[in-house]
Structures are given as C-alpha cells and as structure tokens.
Design a protein around this motif. Structure first.
Motif, PDB file in Angstrom:
ATOM      1  N   LYS A   9       0.842  -1.196   0.000  1.00  0.00           N
ATOM      2  CA  LYS A   9       0.000   0.000   0.000  1.00  0.00           C
ATOM      3  C   LYS A   9       0.880   1.249   0.000  1.00  0.00           C
ATOM      4  CE  LYS A   9      -3.652  -2.350   2.624  1.00  0.00           C
ATOM      5  NZ  LYS A   9      -4.377  -2.412   3.918  1.00  0.00           N
ATOM      6  N   PRO A  10       0.724   2.131  -0.999  1.00  0.00           N
ATOM      7  CA  PRO A  10       1.564   3.332  -1.068  1.00  0.00           C
ATOM      8  C   PRO A  10       1.493   4.209   0.173  1.00  0.00           C
ATOM      9  CG  PRO A  10       0.429   2.989  -3.156  1.00  0.00           C
ATOM     10  CD  PRO A  10      -0.146   1.996  -2.194  1.00  0.00           C
ATOM     11  N   ASP A  11       0.297   4.345   0.783  1.00  0.00           N
ATOM     12  CA  ASP A  11       0.184   5.209   1.955  1.00  0.00           C
ATOM     13  C   ASP A  11       0.921   4.612   3.152  1.00  0.00           C
ATOM     14  OD1 ASP A  11      -1.682   3.132   2.073  1.00  0.00           O
ATOM     15  OD2 ASP A  11      -3.133   4.298   3.237  1.00  0.00           O
ATOM     16  N   VAL A  12       0.817   3.300   3.324  1.00  0.00           N
ATOM     17  CA  VAL A  12       1.529   2.638   4.424  1.00  0.00           C
ATOM     18  C   VAL A  12       3.042   2.755   4.214  1.00  0.00           C
ATOM     19  CG1 VAL A  12       1.978   0.427   5.573  1.00  0.00           C
ATOM     20  CG2 VAL A  12      -0.359   1.028   4.890  1.00  0.00           C
ATOM     21  N   GLY A  13       3.485   2.453   2.990  1.00  0.00           N
ATOM     22  CA  GLY A  13       4.912   2.548   2.688  1.00  0.00           C
ATOM     23  C   GLY A  13       5.448   3.958   2.873  1.00  0.00           C
ATOM     24  N   SER A  14       4.680   4.949   2.442  1.00  0.00           N
ATOM     25  CA  SER A  14       5.107   6.352   2.559  1.00  0.00           C
ATOM     26  C   SER A  14       5.248   6.767   4.022  1.00  0.00           C
ATOM     27  CB  SER A  14       4.105   7.271   1.856  1.00  0.00           C
ATOM     28  OG  SER A  14       4.071   7.007   0.469  1.00  0.00           O
ATOM     29  N   ASN A  15       4.307   6.353   4.839  1.00  0.00           N
ATOM     30  CA  ASN A  15       4.370   6.702   6.267  1.00  0.00           C
ATOM     31  C   ASN A  15       5.589   6.081   6.944  1.00  0.00           C
ATOM     32  OD1 ASN A  15       2.028   8.231   6.172  1.00  0.00           O
ATOM     33  ND2 ASN A  15       0.689   6.532   6.762  1.00  0.00           N
ATOM     34  N   ILE A  16       5.872   4.830   6.597  1.00  0.00           N
ATOM     35  CA  ILE A  16       7.053   4.175   7.174  1.00  0.00           C
ATOM     36  C   ILE A  16       8.326   4.879   6.721  1.00  0.00           C
ATOM     37  CG2 ILE A  16       8.429   2.052   7.182  1.00  0.00           C
ATOM     38  CD1 ILE A  16       5.732   0.527   6.852  1.00  0.00           C
ATOM     39  N   ALA A  17       8.397   5.191   5.428  1.00  0.00           N
ATOM     40  CA  ALA A  17       9.593   5.843   4.889  1.00  0.00           C
ATOM     41  C   ALA A  17       9.843   7.188   5.566  1.00  0.00           C
ATOM     42  CB  ALA A  17       9.451   6.029   3.384  1.00  0.00           C
ATOM     43  N   ARG A  18       8.791   7.972   5.748  1.00  0.00           N
ATOM     44  CA  ARG A  18       8.955   9.283   6.395  1.00  0.00           C
ATOM     45  C   ARG A  18       9.440   9.123   7.836  1.00  0.00           C
ATOM     46  NH1 ARG A  18       4.083  10.504   3.421  1.00  0.00           N
ATOM     47  NH2 ARG A  18       4.558  11.979   1.729  1.00  0.00           N
ATOM     48  N   GLN A  19       8.857   8.173   8.552  1.00  0.00           N
ATOM     49  CA  GLN A  19       9.294   7.961   9.936  1.00  0.00           C
ATOM     50  C   GLN A  19      10.743   7.490   9.987  1.00  0.00           C
ATOM     51  OE1 GLN A  19       6.719   5.744  12.600  1.00  0.00           O
ATOM     52  NE2 GLN A  19       8.504   4.897  13.681  1.00  0.00           N
ATOM     53  N   TRP A  20      11.073   6.566   9.090  1.00  0.00           N
ATOM     54  CA  TRP A  20      12.456   6.073   9.060  1.00  0.00           C
ATOM     55  C   TRP A  20      13.434   7.209   8.796  1.00  0.00           C
ATOM     56  CZ3 TRP A  20      12.558   0.807   5.936  1.00  0.00           C
ATOM     57  CH2 TRP A  20      12.130  -0.228   6.784  1.00  0.00           C
ATOM     58  N   TYR A  21      13.127   8.045   7.808  1.00  0.00           N
ATOM     59  CA  TYR A  21      14.044   9.125   7.434  1.00  0.00           C
ATOM     60  C   TYR A  21      14.071  10.246   8.475  1.00  0.00           C
ATOM     61  CZ  TYR A  21      14.497   7.253   2.629  1.00  0.00           C
ATOM     62  OH  TYR A  21      14.774   6.486   1.522  1.00  0.00           O
ATOM     63  N   ASP A  22      12.885  10.633   8.966  1.00  0.00           N
ATOM     64  CA  ASP A  22      12.792  11.808   9.840  1.00  0.00           C
ATOM     65  C   ASP A  22      13.122  11.521  11.301  1.00  0.00           C
ATOM     66  OD1 ASP A  22      11.999  13.316   7.671  1.00  0.00           O
ATOM     67  OD2 ASP A  22       9.855  13.185   8.122  1.00  0.00           O
ATOM     68  N   GLN A  23      12.736  10.337  11.785  1.00  0.00           N
ATOM     69  CA  GLN A  23      12.847  10.060  13.214  1.00  0.00           C
ATOM     70  C   GLN A  23      13.837   8.943  13.568  1.00  0.00           C
ATOM     71  OE1 GLN A  23       8.899   9.493  14.949  1.00  0.00           O
ATOM     72  NE2 GLN A  23       8.011  10.781  13.363  1.00  0.00           N
ATOM     73  N   ASP A  24      13.954   7.962  12.698  1.00  0.00           N
ATOM     74  CA  ASP A  24      14.698   6.760  13.060  1.00  0.00           C
ATOM     75  C   ASP A  24      16.113   6.694  12.498  1.00  0.00           C
ATOM     76  OD1 ASP A  24      12.366   6.089  14.317  1.00  0.00           O
ATOM     77  OD2 ASP A  24      11.699   4.660  12.796  1.00  0.00           O
ATOM     78  N   GLY A  25      16.512   7.697  11.720  1.00  0.00           N
ATOM     79  CA  GLY A  25      17.892   7.754  11.249  1.00  0.00           C
ATOM     80  C   GLY A  25      18.260   6.757  10.172  1.00  0.00           C
ATOM     81  N   VAL A  26      17.275   6.293   9.411  1.00  0.00           N
ATOM     82  CA  VAL A  26      17.579   5.372   8.313  1.00  0.00           C
ATOM     83  C   VAL A  26      18.238   6.144   7.168  1.00  0.00           C
ATOM     84  CG1 VAL A  26      16.531   3.920   6.515  1.00  0.00           C
ATOM     85  CG2 VAL A  26      15.802   3.691   8.901  1.00  0.00           C
ATOM     86  N   ASP A  27      19.337   5.606   6.666  1.00  0.00           N
ATOM     87  CA  ASP A  27      20.079   6.256   5.581  1.00  0.00           C
ATOM     88  C   ASP A  27      19.667   5.741   4.199  1.00  0.00           C
ATOM     89  OD1 ASP A  27      22.119   7.791   7.224  1.00  0.00           O
ATOM     90  OD2 ASP A  27      22.485   5.757   7.944  1.00  0.00           O
ATOM     91  N   VAL A  28      19.334   4.442   4.137  1.00  0.00           N
ATOM     92  CA  VAL A  28      19.047   3.787   2.859  1.00  0.00           C
ATOM     93  C   VAL A  28      17.825   2.886   3.009  1.00  0.00           C
ATOM     94  CG1 VAL A  28      19.965   2.301   1.030  1.00  0.00           C
ATOM     95  CG2 VAL A  28      21.530   3.724   2.374  1.00  0.00           C
ATOM     96  N   ILE A  29      16.903   2.984   2.062  1.00  0.00           N
ATOM     97  CA  ILE A  29      15.775   2.054   2.020  1.00  0.00           C
ATOM     98  C   ILE A  29      16.023   1.050   0.904  1.00  0.00           C
ATOM     99  CG2 ILE A  29      13.320   1.803   1.478  1.00  0.00           C
ATOM    100  CD1 ILE A  29      12.747   4.286   3.060  1.00  0.00           C
ATOM    101  N   LEU A  30      15.823  -0.226   1.227  1.00  0.00           N
ATOM    102  CA  LEU A  30      16.137  -1.334   0.316  1.00  0.00           C
ATOM    103  C   LEU A  30      14.881  -2.082  -0.116  1.00  0.00           C
ATOM    104  CD1 LEU A  30      18.989  -2.858   2.500  1.00  0.00           C
ATOM    105  CD2 LEU A  30      19.347  -1.406   0.502  1.00  0.00           C
ATOM    106  N   ASP A  31      14.988  -2.708  -1.273  1.00  0.00           N
ATOM    107  CA  ASP A  31      14.008  -3.647  -1.816  1.00  0.00           C
ATOM    108  C   ASP A  31      12.790  -2.941  -2.424  1.00  0.00           C
ATOM    109  OD1 ASP A  31      12.743  -5.930  -2.608  1.00  0.00           O
ATOM    110  OD2 ASP A  31      12.617  -6.853  -0.628  1.00  0.00           O
ATOM    111  N   VAL A  32      11.739  -2.695  -1.661  1.00  0.00           N
ATOM    112  CA  VAL A  32      10.512  -1.995  -2.062  1.00  0.00           C
ATOM    113  C   VAL A  32       9.863  -2.577  -3.330  1.00  0.00           C
ATOM    114  CG1 VAL A  32       9.401   0.263  -2.157  1.00  0.00           C
ATOM    115  CG2 VAL A  32      11.678   0.081  -1.187  1.00  0.00           C
TER     116      VAL A  32
END
Length: 401
Positions: A77-100
């Motif tokens: 689901k694009p909305d679920v994926g987008s929310n996770i990506a924003r949290q990872w980038y903004d709050q959790d310090g993720v540098d790279v997102i893989l697979d998708v």
C-alpha cells in the motif's frame, strides 16, 4: 602536569588520525517490502537475510563501518509505505531504504527519498519509470525492470510465432508499465495486441478474465502480474484448459519462488526472464546454499539476490569515500564498477539503472528436474545493453540529450 597533558593530547590526536578511528561510520539500512502478502515469498524476510549476508561478507565491522538493519511491512500500500519511509528518514535515522517491491509503493518512496535527500536501492519493483520519467539522483534500480522483461519474454515469444497477444494486467503501476513495455515490443516485432483486461490487485479469482482472453483467440496470453496473482492465474488457466487448447501463457514476471509454489507439472514450459538464478554457476550456487541455510531451506529469488548485491556495492562506496553523505556515496556508486558473485561485473548508469545481463529461461519438465529447486534451463543471454532501455530513448531528466 603540562607534560602529561601534552602527551595525552598527542595520543588522542594520533588516535583520531588513525584509519580505524577515522572510518568509524554508522549506517542504518531499512528493508521495506511485503512481509505478509502475495510478494512475501519473493521478498519478505529473505531480503533481510540477503542484506545481513552482504554486511557479513563485506566484513563491515572490521572496516570500521557499523551497520544496523531494520525492516517493515508496507503491505503493498503506497500510503503505508510512505508513512514508514517518512518515519524512518525523519525520526529513526535510516540512511538507505532497500528492496521496495510493488511499483506504486516504490514510486511514492522514490519521491520521498529525493525530498529527504536519502538513498533508495530498489531491487523489488519493476516499473521502468523509476529510471525513466520518474528518475531521481537518489534512486538506483538494481535487479530488473518492465523494459527488460518485455525484451526478454515478450521478444522471445513473438519471434517463436506468438504474434497475437491478449493481456491480463494487474491494475496498478507495475501491471500498466509491464503491459505498455511488452505491447511496444510485440508491435515493434510485427505482432498485434488484440485486447487487454485490468484485474484487481491483489486478485484471487481470474476466471472471467481468462475466459475473455480465451475468447480473443490470441496466440499468447500475457500475464502482466506477479507473485500470488501469477500463481493463481496460471493455475486457473490450467483448469480452463487454455494451454491444452493451443494458446500459450506468457508469465511476464515469474520468480523461482512462483515455480516452486506452482510445481513443475503446472509450470513446465513457461518461458521467463530473470537476472539471477541460484543454479547458474559455482558462485551463485555457493551463495544460494548459504542463503538457504539461513532461510528455511528456500533458494533466493532475483529480488533477494539484488538486495545482497546492492548493499555490497553501497558499502564499497561508503568505504571508498569514508563517508555516508548521500551525494558523495551515490556519485561513488556510479563511478565504481559493480562486481559480485551473483550478477558478475556491471555498472550503474547516470539514470540510476544498474546494468547487467538478463537471462531467458524455460521451466523444466518434471522428468528433467533432478530435485527441488532444479527448475530452469537457460535458453538465451540478453546482454545488458540489449536488455535495458538505451539512454538515447530515456525520459529521465538526468540524461543529457
């Protein structure tokens, strides 16, 4: 006291100047994929296993690179994926997102990654738009795409006499792109598209759509779907006697995990295009056996192999630049040639397309197989420059005409 202070300061300065200290870099990788739905077998936890193997093989810790891997389920689901990506980038310090996997999700995260100036190494999604009109400097498309699938499976079947087509198309970005790219190859080679029907995503009952395809009298029914949708549509086509009636099925995106689920009795004779097969050579076999031991005896899909390969190359760029700065690392990834036992030698183009050969396979008959996971026989090799869209035809704004 002054002497002790001077000595301590000198020792600290020496430590900071040493390679071990200077290269203490912490990177956080996020594996974002389908962990519970129709793409879970070909991505899912197996992609996390692949990422961990890459970190292990690179000996990241010994080289002063601390790697943390997190994972999440985007549920296709694009909305679920987008929310996770924003949290990872903004709050959790993720540098790279893989697979998708799931192109609609990937295209959404492609834009978020650009906006946040992070990195996406995509091995799961297929839409060729990721290196076309939707390309960004921040995304590298690693494993395969709809253009290459069309060149391989579509081109081969037209040349073999399958010059009339009807498509069953998953009704979202991936299916649309795969139908578009395959239809272009069919018509370019003198074939005709007699029709197409859009199927719900995900789907379970393909009966009415298969009956329309059967009634079209098309020589080839192109399955512009993947994972569980492909498995269900092939099984139901068998129930309707479509292949027995003389029409051919073109599985435009079929994974080794799909063949395993279908069984050779049902899948035999399918022609498909992949960039990786576990049993291709000694290097792929050795790595795949290690993967299987860590993943319940399952052999890797090309998506999972792509995660391994992309993480390995990313870490090489981090080591070479002694940095995890986005622009610096991406530039180095495009500068350095790629080289690993799964895909061999390759490059990353300016549009973000990872270049390597693709392979045309046919699924073996049960009598030809030596055992579980021995499913493919190679028909042809598609050199990278033939398999992927040439830069001269690219809509990517990064490509200078």
């Amino acid at each position: 006291m002054k002497l002790k202070t001077i000595l301590a300061t000198t020792a600290l300065a020496a430590l900071m100047a040493s390679p071990a200290f200077a290269q203490q870099i912490a990177v956080k990788l996020g594996v974002l994929n389908d962990r519970s739905g129709l793409y879970a077998d070909l991505t899912g936890e197996g992609s996390v296993v692949a990422a961990k193997l890459a970190v292990e093989d690179f000996k990241a810790a010994e080289k002063g690179i601390k790697v943390e891997i997190v994972s999440a389920d985007h549920q296709n689901k694009p909305d679920v994926g987008s929310n996770i990506a924003r949290q990872w980038y903004d709050q959790d310090g993720v540098d790279v997102i893989l697979d998708v996997p799931t192109s609609s999700v990937a295209l959404a995260i492609n834009q978020i990654t650009k906006d946040k100036n992070k990195i996406m190494l995509n091995s799961g999604a297929a839409a060729s738009d990721l290196t076309g009109k939707a390309c960004t400097p921040n995304t590298i498309h690693w494993t395969y795409d709809t253009y290459a699938l069309a060149q391989g499976t579509g081109g081969a079947m037209v040349k073999a006499g399958g010059d009339s087509w009807f498509f069953l198309t998953a009704d979202y970005a991936f299916g649309h792109a795969l139908e578009r790219d395959t239809a272009a190859i069919v018509t370019k080679n003198g074939g005709k598209v007699l029709g197409a029907v859009r199927t719900p995503f995900p789907g379970t009952d393909f009966s009415s759509f298969l009956l329309q395809a059967q009634a079209s009298k098309a020589k080839v029914i192109g399955l512009a779907n993947a994972g569980g949708d492909t498995i269900n549509s092939i099984k139901q086509a068998g129930e309707f006697g479509i292949v027995a009636g003389g029409q051919k099925l073109a599985g435009l995106l079929v994974f080794v995990t799909d063949v395993n689920a279908l069984g050779l009795q049902t899948a035999q004779g399918l022609v498909l295009t992949e960039s990786f097969y576990w049993d291709r050579d000694e290097g792929t076999r050795a790595w795949s056996q290690r993967f299987a031991k860590a993943h319940n005896g399952n052999m890797p899909s090309m998506v999972q192999a792509g995660v391994y390969s992309s993480v390995l190359h990313y870490l090489k760029a981090v080591e070479a630049t002694k940095s995890k700065d986005t622009a610096t690392v991406l530039a180095k990834m495009k500068e350095l040639p790629t080289d690993d036992p799964l895909f061999g030698k390759g490059t990353v183009r300016v549009d973000g397309r990872k270049m390597h050969d693709m392979y045309l396979y046919e699924v073996k008959k049960p009598s030809e197989s030596k055992g579980k996971w021995d499913y493919y026989k190679q028909i042809a090799v598609l050199p990278a420059e033939q398999a992927f869209r040439p830069l001269s035809e690219s809509e990517c704004p990064l490509v200078k005409k």
